[in-house]
Design an enzyme around this catalytic site. Structure first.
Site, PDB file in Angstrom:
ATOM      1  N   LEU A 121      51.095  25.243  58.492  1.00 45.69           N
ATOM      2  CA  LEU A 121      49.952  25.285  59.401  1.00 45.69           C
ATOM      3  C   LEU A 121      48.821  24.396  58.853  1.00 45.69           C
ATOM      4  O   LEU A 121      48.323  23.515  59.540  1.00 45.69           O
ATOM      5  CB  LEU A 121      49.480  26.741  59.578  1.00 45.69           C
ATOM      6  CG  LEU A 121      48.269  26.954  60.491  1.00 45.69           C
ATOM      7  CD1 LEU A 121      48.588  26.579  61.931  1.00 45.69           C
ATOM      8  CD2 LEU A 121      47.819  28.435  60.443  1.00 45.69           C
ATOM      9  N   SER A 150      40.862  26.954  57.476  1.00 44.10           N
ATOM     10  CA  SER A 150      40.359  28.096  58.232  1.00 44.10           C
ATOM     11  C   SER A 150      40.223  27.757  59.721  1.00 44.10           C
ATOM     12  O   SER A 150      40.507  28.571  60.590  1.00 44.10           O
ATOM     13  CB  SER A 150      39.007  28.534  57.679  1.00 44.10           C
ATOM     14  OG  SER A 150      39.154  29.047  56.378  1.00 44.10           O
ATOM     15  N   ARG A 152      49.380  38.740  56.219  1.00 42.75           N
ATOM     16  CA  ARG A 152      48.277  39.309  55.440  1.00 42.75           C
ATOM     17  C   ARG A 152      48.657  40.632  54.794  1.00 42.75           C
ATOM     18  O   ARG A 152      48.165  40.975  53.716  1.00 42.75           O
ATOM     19  CB  ARG A 152      47.047  39.466  56.345  1.00 42.75           C
ATOM     20  CG  ARG A 152      46.355  38.140  56.552  1.00 42.75           C
ATOM     21  CD  ARG A 152      45.406  38.092  57.720  1.00 42.75           C
ATOM     22  NE  ARG A 152      44.994  36.686  57.894  1.00 42.75           N
ATOM     23  CZ  ARG A 152      44.402  36.191  58.966  1.00 42.75           C
ATOM     24  NH1 ARG A 152      44.131  36.976  59.998  1.00 42.75           N
ATOM     25  NH2 ARG A 152      44.083  34.923  59.019  1.00 42.75           N
ATOM     26  N   GLN A 209      38.518  40.656  30.490  1.00 39.84           N
ATOM     27  CA  GLN A 209      37.360  41.096  29.713  1.00 39.84           C
ATOM     28  C   GLN A 209      37.752  42.164  28.683  1.00 39.84           C
ATOM     29  O   GLN A 209      37.319  42.131  27.533  1.00 39.84           O
ATOM     30  CB  GLN A 209      36.276  41.640  30.666  1.00 39.84           C
ATOM     31  CG  GLN A 209      34.913  41.817  30.031  1.00 39.84           C
ATOM     32  CD  GLN A 209      34.271  40.485  29.652  1.00 39.84           C
ATOM     33  OE1 GLN A 209      34.664  39.433  30.133  1.00 39.84           O
ATOM     34  NE2 GLN A 209      33.314  40.541  28.746  1.00 39.84           N
ATOM     35  N   GLY A 263      39.266  40.736  25.740  1.00 40.20           N
ATOM     36  CA  GLY A 263      38.403  39.871  24.936  1.00 40.20           C
ATOM     37  C   GLY A 263      39.008  38.485  24.802  1.00 40.20           C
ATOM     38  O   GLY A 263      39.606  37.959  25.749  1.00 40.20           O
ATOM     39  N   GLU A 291      46.379  32.516  53.552  1.00 43.56           N
ATOM     40  CA  GLU A 291      46.619  33.369  54.726  1.00 43.56           C
ATOM     41  C   GLU A 291      45.308  33.986  55.227  1.00 43.56           C
ATOM     42  O   GLU A 291      45.250  35.142  55.629  1.00 43.56           O
ATOM     43  CB  GLU A 291      47.707  34.410  54.443  1.00 43.56           C
ATOM     44  CG  GLU A 291      49.005  33.701  54.013  1.00 43.56           C
ATOM     45  CD  GLU A 291      50.268  34.492  54.178  1.00 43.56           C
ATOM     46  OE1 GLU A 291      50.307  35.397  55.026  1.00 43.56           O
ATOM     47  OE2 GLU A 291      51.233  34.194  53.455  1.00 43.56           O
ATOM     48  N   GLY A 292      44.282  33.160  55.197  1.00 45.16           N
ATOM     49  CA  GLY A 292      42.949  33.598  55.640  1.00 45.16           C
ATOM     50  C   GLY A 292      42.092  33.945  54.447  1.00 45.16           C
ATOM     51  O   GLY A 292      42.362  34.904  53.725  1.00 45.16           O
ATOM     52  N   GLU A 351      36.427  35.144  53.734  1.00 44.58           N
ATOM     53  CA  GLU A 351      35.418  34.914  54.771  1.00 44.58           C
ATOM     54  C   GLU A 351      36.044  35.047  56.163  1.00 44.58           C
ATOM     55  O   GLU A 351      35.455  35.641  57.066  1.00 44.58           O
ATOM     56  CB  GLU A 351      34.795  33.511  54.582  1.00 44.58           C
ATOM     57  CG  GLU A 351      33.928  33.379  53.330  1.00 44.58           C
ATOM     58  CD  GLU A 351      34.720  33.380  52.008  1.00 44.58           C
ATOM     59  OE1 GLU A 351      35.934  33.065  52.019  1.00 44.58           O
ATOM     60  OE2 GLU A 351      34.131  33.727  50.969  1.00 44.58           O
TER      61      GLU A 351
END
Lengths: 264, 385
Positions: free
Chosen positions: B127, B134, B245, B338, B341, B365-366, B369
């Site tokens: 696509l 988008s 999705r 995190q 470390g 896949e989107g 946003e």
């Protein structure tokens, strides 16, 4: 040729293990359960024979509480044709000989030519059910199979694992009982289609009274082998930490493994 | 029918068998695949043996005939071990088999759906273009009807599975001025004349999923390979993405679950200030947030999957699941690094890969946003605004 695989539901290795209050077994509350690893190899050995057209039917049998039906469904989803679940509250705590008697009664009249099981159970490690069942049936048995070949309709050739990678090759006249070592094959996984197909397969549930057996003889209360104590392993003192550059450590490690085990 | 998030016996068994497969087979290979960027052909072949290549396709068309909740469970478990393999399977299941099952002719189903659902072939979805992501309706790949064929010309990018795929669903426009009403979907075989693959994309994460540019130079496609009707392509693309999705939500769950698992293990073993860091509240709070968000994401994904199985439309549920799961995944991966470390920044530790793998779930896949746009549009529907 009809075949049987004996399976057991055992606590998963990644379960949190804690001793129970009497110190004779592990707390079952927090455990997750799965199919005994050795039994997966036994099942695969039979499924391979079925794929090859040498075995017509593979039946899975377990003795255990309600939750143990899960491992039978796993066997059915993986390719077993039907299952037998021996379930009776009186069997809790039964000793291996009693369980072998129960299994003998449960398969009476089935006419299995080949009976297989894992070498031992991951939880209690007895390794007795296969050989005891063979004795009760008055049939030959071989343990720790690392190879298996149906010679013809009457004989099975078994390669047994010995110390230091040696193999002992034996021929057993069928019917026979064989327990298998892990690594004999590469067990398949249940496929999604297999899971779907398992919904239609039969699990026959039987209790002691259906087998004409008396709890006073084979039940947990009549056990002639009782667990006294289960102890955590003592903290070892023998650990040695190899130091130095990685390649030297690797070389030293290979040397030690070779000396101690002979596997490489 | 009401949503019930209790898993059935069969769904539990799907988790059990896919987890065992993923732990034994996929996990030990994941780091090497990440490094070599090789397409996981053997993983795909072995996943096919478990029927993981056409999970929701009926058995009559070579699939397993399972529900979408089982699909979520399976993709989560695969992705927990290897996120590249997770998206490879998700694309074949959702973006390739999905639209052919829904919009394909009987002939197309026989010819294309069956071998792809069985996993004998690999499917891909084209696509996105260099100039349109988008804003998919702005795509420029053209399709011109010539006799019994269409001639396709244009460039597609970021095509997951592209290096290995046998068949592509290509979206092209019969008239760019028509915007989304001109878009049509075509089933294009790799060896149709005029199709070639461009350079592989050098990605940050999910490096083994075979993403590549697909170039169509007057590629001839038989008219019988038009999927649905002319001009129906945009609807097919969007509908397909609703399903996709859910797959990406599941992939995000898997990556997040792996980050949590690695972090739990590390924080139990790593000593600081005389005790395992798991005893430090600063670490505990991170672990608690990761676990809670992932569990919430899992329930949203199950709910979206249930909606796919039982409702006519499920765009809202799918977008919510994808949005929340991908962002929960990214947070889990970030906190996972995190917690580790400095070691979390080194590629010998799994969380370093998970951190790179996680980011894409917020994009493809989107984007997050776009998911928010879909959600807002759905919840504002029917009102005065």
């Amino acid at each position: 040729m009809k075949s049987l695989v004996l399976v057991k539901q055992v606590p998963s290795a990644d379960s949190p293990f804690r001793l129970n209050s009497s110190g004779t077994w592990i707390e079952e509350g927090n455990l997750t359960f799965g199919l005994n690893d050795y039994d997966r190899y036994a099942l695969e050995a039979l499924l391979k024979l079925k794929d090859a057209g040498k075995v017509a039917e593979v039946v899975a049998l377990t003795v255990g509480p309600e939750r143990a039906a899960t491992v039978l469904r796993t066997c059915l989803a993986t390719g077993a044709d039907r299952a037998i679940h021996v379930k009776d509250a009186a069997l809790e705590g039964s000793d291996p000989l009693s369980l072998a008697k129960v299994i003998k009664a449960a398969i009476q009249g089935e006419g299995f030519s080949l009976i297989m099981a894992g070498l031992q159970a991951d939880d209690d490690n007895y390794g007795q059910i296969g050989p005891l069942l063979a004795r009760l049936l008055d049939r030959p048995s071989a343990t720790a199979a690392m190879g298996l070949e149906l010679r013809d309709g009457t004989t099975v050739r078994v390669e047994r694992e010995m110390e230091n990678n040696r193999l002992l090759v034996v021929d057993l006249t069928l019917p026979a009982v064989i327990t298998v070592q892990t690594g004999i094959n590469e067990p398949r996984y249940a496929s999604l289609k297999g899971i779907m197909a398992a919904k239609k397969k039969e699990i026959r549930t039987v209790a002691l009274k259906d087998l004409g057996l008396d709890a006073a003889e084979v039940g947990g209360r009549a056990a002639r082998l009782r667990t006294v104590r289960l102890a955590s392993p003592p903290k070892g003192k023998g650990a040695e930490i190899l130091k130095g550059p990685a390649d030297e450590i690797a070389r030293e490690l290979v040397k030690r493994i070779r000396e101690k085990t002979g596997v490489i | 029918m009401a949503f019930d998030c209790t898993l059935s016996r069969e769904q539990e068994m799907v988790r059990e068998t896919v987890r065992a497969f993923a732990e034994d087979v996929l996990k030990p290979r994941a780091a090497a695949l990440d490094r070599t960027r090789e397409f996981p052909h053997d993983n795909y072949r072995r996943a096919a043996a478990l029927n993981l290549t056409g999970m929701m396709v009926p058995e009559a068309y070579g699939g397993a005939g399972f529900d979408a909740v089982s699909y979520v469970i399976a993709i989560e478990e695969v992705s927990r071990a290897c996120a590249s393999t997770g998206v490879v399977l998700s694309v074949n299941n959702s973006l390739f088999c999905g639209p052919i099952l829904k919009y394909g002719s009987e002939e197309q189903k026989r010819r294309y759906l069956v071998p792809h659902a069985r996993g004998e072939r690999i499917g891909a979805y084209c696509l996105t273009e260099p100039g349109s992501g988008s804003d998919a309706a702005a795509l420029r790949t053209s399709a011109v009807r010539r006799g019994d064929r269409y001639v396709l010309s244009g460039n597609k990018v970021f095509v997951t599975n592209g290096v290995a795929a046998h068949t592509f669903i290509v979206y092209a426009t019969i008239d760019a001025k028509l915007r989304h009403r001109g878009i049509s979907a075509f089933i294009v075989e790799r060896d149709f004349p005029g199709l070639r693959t461009g350079k592989p994309e050098h990605k940050m994460g999910i490096t083994a999923s075979g993403s590549v540019e697909i170039v169509l130079e007057a590629c001839e496609v038989p008219a019988g390979n038009l999927l649905g009707a002319e001009g129906e392509g945009f609807k097919i693309a969007m509908n397909t993405l609703d399903g996709g999705r859910i797959g990406i939500a599941a992939q995000a769950l898997g990556i997040g679950a792996a980050a949590l698992e690695e972090s739990l293990a590390y924080s139990r073993s790593r000593q600081a200030f005389g005790a395992p860091i798991a005893q430090l509240q600063a670490i505990q709070w991170k672990l608690a947030d990761m676990a809670t968000e992932l569990e919430a994401a899992r329930l949203l994904a199950y709910r979206a999957a249930w909606a796919r199985d039982h409702l006519e439309r499920y765009s809202l549920e799918a977008s919510m699941a994808k949005l929340f799961a991908s962002e929960a995944c990214m947070r889990a991966a970030k906190e996972g690094v995190q917690i580790h470390g400095g070691y979390g920044y080194i590629n010998e530790y799994t969380v370093e890969r998970l951190f790179r793998d996680a980011k894409i779930t917020e994009i493809y896949e989107g984007t997050s946003e776009i998911q928010r746009l879909v959600i807002a549009k759905e919840i504002l529907k029917g009102g005065p605004a």
